[in-house]
Design an enzyme around this catalytic site. Structure first.
Site, PDB file in Angstrom:
ATOM      1  CG  ASP A 145      -1.854   1.174   1.260  1.00 30.62           C
ATOM      2  OD1 ASP A 145      -2.966   1.029   0.726  1.00 30.62           O
ATOM      3  OD2 ASP A 145      -1.481   2.248   1.784  1.00 30.62           O
ATOM      4  CE1 TYR A 193       0.938   7.981   2.368  1.00 30.82           C
ATOM      5  CE2 TYR A 193       1.339   5.698   1.771  1.00 30.82           C
ATOM      6  CZ  TYR A 193       0.554   6.652   2.386  1.00 30.82           C
ATOM      7  OH  TYR A 193      -0.606   6.272   3.016  1.00 30.82           O
ATOM      8  CE  LYS A 238      -3.598   4.762   0.414  1.00 29.69           C
ATOM      9  NZ  LYS A 238      -2.193   4.643   0.826  1.00 29.69           N
ATOM     10  CG  HIS A 251      -4.438   9.768   0.135  1.00 29.49           C
ATOM     11  ND1 HIS A 251      -3.095   9.650  -0.161  1.00 29.49           N
ATOM     12  CD2 HIS A 251      -4.562   9.387   1.429  1.00 29.49           C
ATOM     13  CE1 HIS A 251      -2.448   9.225   0.919  1.00 29.49           C
ATOM     14  NE2 HIS A 251      -3.316   9.057   1.892  1.00 29.49           N
TER      15      HIS A 251
HETATM   16  P1  NAD Z   1       0.797   1.616  11.993  1.00 28.77           P
HETATM   17  O1  NAD Z   1      -0.353   1.539  12.932  1.00 28.77           O
HETATM   18  O2  NAD Z   1       1.078   0.490  11.069  1.00 28.77           O
HETATM   19  O3  NAD Z   1       2.032   1.921  12.932  1.00 28.77           O
HETATM   20  C1  NAD Z   1       3.321   2.023  12.461  1.00 28.77           C
HETATM   21  C2  NAD Z   1       4.200   2.226  13.686  1.00 28.77           C
HETATM   22  O4  NAD Z   1       4.142   1.061  14.514  1.00 28.77           O
HETATM   23  C3  NAD Z   1       5.644   2.442  13.294  1.00 28.77           C
HETATM   24  O5  NAD Z   1       6.128   3.492  14.096  1.00 28.77           O
HETATM   25  C4  NAD Z   1       6.334   1.158  13.668  1.00 28.77           C
HETATM   26  O6  NAD Z   1       7.624   1.376  14.138  1.00 28.77           O
HETATM   27  C5  NAD Z   1       5.463   0.589  14.765  1.00 28.77           C
HETATM   28  N1  NAD Z   1       5.443  -0.885  14.691  1.00 28.77           N
HETATM   29  C6  NAD Z   1       5.196  -1.647  13.614  1.00 28.77           C
HETATM   30  N2  NAD Z   1       5.242  -2.955  13.913  1.00 28.77           N
HETATM   31  C7  NAD Z   1       5.537  -3.027  15.228  1.00 28.77           C
HETATM   32  C8  NAD Z   1       5.733  -4.110  16.124  1.00 28.77           C
HETATM   33  N3  NAD Z   1       5.612  -5.374  15.715  1.00 28.77           N
HETATM   34  N4  NAD Z   1       6.009  -3.826  17.423  1.00 28.77           N
HETATM   35  C9  NAD Z   1       6.133  -2.549  17.842  1.00 28.77           C
HETATM   36  N5  NAD Z   1       5.950  -1.478  17.046  1.00 28.77           N
HETATM   37  C10 NAD Z   1       5.665  -1.710  15.735  1.00 28.77           C
HETATM   38  O7  NAD Z   1       0.641   3.000  11.199  1.00 28.77           O
HETATM   39  P2  NAD Z   1       0.771   3.489   9.721  1.00 28.77           P
HETATM   40  O8  NAD Z   1       2.075   3.180   9.108  1.00 28.77           O
HETATM   41  O9  NAD Z   1       0.377   4.905   9.736  1.00 28.77           O
HETATM   42  O10 NAD Z   1      -0.377   2.677   8.951  1.00 28.77           O
HETATM   43  C11 NAD Z   1      -0.126   1.554   8.136  1.00 28.77           C
HETATM   44  C12 NAD Z   1      -0.291   1.909   6.676  1.00 28.77           C
HETATM   45  O11 NAD Z   1      -1.585   2.488   6.436  1.00 28.77           O
HETATM   46  C13 NAD Z   1       0.648   3.017   6.178  1.00 28.77           C
HETATM   47  O12 NAD Z   1       1.959   2.571   6.012  1.00 28.77           O
HETATM   48  C14 NAD Z   1      -0.046   3.426   4.911  1.00 28.77           C
HETATM   49  O13 NAD Z   1       0.172   2.471   3.894  1.00 28.77           O
HETATM   50  C15 NAD Z   1      -1.503   3.402   5.352  1.00 28.77           C
HETATM   51  N6  NAD Z   1      -1.974   4.741   5.775  1.00 28.77           N
HETATM   52  C16 NAD Z   1      -2.956   5.336   5.050  1.00 28.77           C
HETATM   53  C17 NAD Z   1      -3.427   6.587   5.405  1.00 28.77           C
HETATM   54  C18 NAD Z   1      -4.522   7.212   4.597  1.00 28.77           C
HETATM   55  O14 NAD Z   1      -4.821   8.396   4.794  1.00 28.77           O
HETATM   56  N7  NAD Z   1      -5.151   6.487   3.690  1.00 28.77           N
HETATM   57  C19 NAD Z   1      -2.904   7.264   6.513  1.00 28.77           C
HETATM   58  C20 NAD Z   1      -1.903   6.634   7.251  1.00 28.77           C
HETATM   59  C21 NAD Z   1      -1.463   5.371   6.878  1.00 28.77           C
END
Ligand code: NAD
Length: 277
Positions: free
Chosen positions: A47, A52, A77, A110
């Protein structure tokens, strides 16, 4: 229980792997290494988004992997400032070129960006892109019920997904129920709460983790899968990528799922969809 990633069938008949890998805040210079690691762990669903700034790195990793295109599921997106008709066509072409692909599996608006009032026009552009076959499926992101209901009333194609902020502390029941009633699957972004809320420290999460010999992150990802959400947790670290992928060999009980669902409490940890324009 098999260790294969489950798939969901979308309302247009295409299937999507329920567990993928997200690349929000992955530095462009690091993206190829990080996505290569994710593919080596086993992720096949990536994704990304134009905003990004890392579509090129994603594309380079996909190309270098040698993995057959049919085994991959790639989402990107349309950013807010490209909403419109011709601007959306151009933005889509640029994304495809950076990804080095001749189609994406899923193309999303998005954010609704309601102050600009162009999401209906943009969706009609996505419908044409969909007709061309270069986006196998089309969907939306960060749409609330008023945005979805207007879209359904004024356009022809029902989005296959709505990608929204969703984690145990913020479950968005209103939009989730509306979406499911209309055959729109839910993609949960920030599935781990983006580290902004201490979900891992919640007692019910810790107790379930202990009971299953899993980590709190694995318990939360498992909760999403059992709730029917599509998730793509992000990590730059290969061992955490592997940890987040290793969630297919256990099942939370009904009472564990219910206890985690009862954590609904803080509201969104990120921006409100009406405020991102
Ligand atoms: P997430 O909830 O996946 O959190 C990521 C954070 O959690 C990072 O800081 C990482 O270090 C930590 N983490 C990951 N695995 C871990 C583990 N096993 N133990 C401890 N900490 C851990 O948040 P995200 O990246 O914002 O969301 C996931 C994906 O969603 C994004 O990468 C993106 O592709 C998508 N996204 C979309 C939008 C949108 O507006 N459509 C907005 C934000 C994110």
């Amino acid at each position: 229980m098999t260790n294969t990633v489950p798939t969901l069938t979308l309302n247009d008949g295409h299937t999507i792997p329920q567990l993928g890998f997200g690349v929000f805040k992955v530095e462009p210079t690091e993206t190829t290494r990080i996505v290569t690691d994710a593919l080596s762990v086993g992720y096949r669903h990536i994704d990304t988004a134009a905003i990004y700034g890392n579509e090129q790195g994603v594309g380079d990793a996909l190309a270098a992997s040698g993995i057959d295109r049919s085994e991959l599921f790639v989402t990107t997106k349309l950013w807010n400032d490209r909403q419109g008709t011709q601007s959306a066509f151009d933005a889509f072409d640029e994304s495809l070129e950076k990804l080095g692909l001749d189609y994406v599996d899923l193309y999303l608006i998005h954010w609704p960006a309601p102050a600009n009032d162009r999401y209906i026009e943009s969706w009609k552009a996505l419908e044409q892109i969909h007709d061309s076959g270069r986006a196998r499926s089309i969907g939306v992101s960060n749409f609330l019920v008023p945005h979805l209901s207007r879209l359904l009333a004024e356009t022809d194609v029902v989005p296959v997904v709505n990608q929204i902020e969703l984690h145990p502390a913020h479950q968005q029941p209103e939009v989730t129920e509306y979406a499911r009633r209309h055959g729109i699957a839910i993609e949960a972004w920030g599935p781990l709460g983006q580290g902004k809320y201490p979900l891992f420290d919640e007692t019910v999460v810790a107790v379930a983790a202990e009971a299953h010999g899993k980590s709190p992150a694995q318990v939360i990802i498992r909760w999403h899968l059992q709730m029917g959400n599509i998730v793509f947790p992000k990590s730059n670290n290969r061992s955490r990528m592997a940890e987040n992928f290793d969630v297919l060999d256990f099942e939370l009980s009904k009472s564990e799922v219910a206890a985690i669902s009862a954590l609904e409490r803080v509201g969104r940890v990120s921006a409100h969809p009406n405020e991102v324009n």
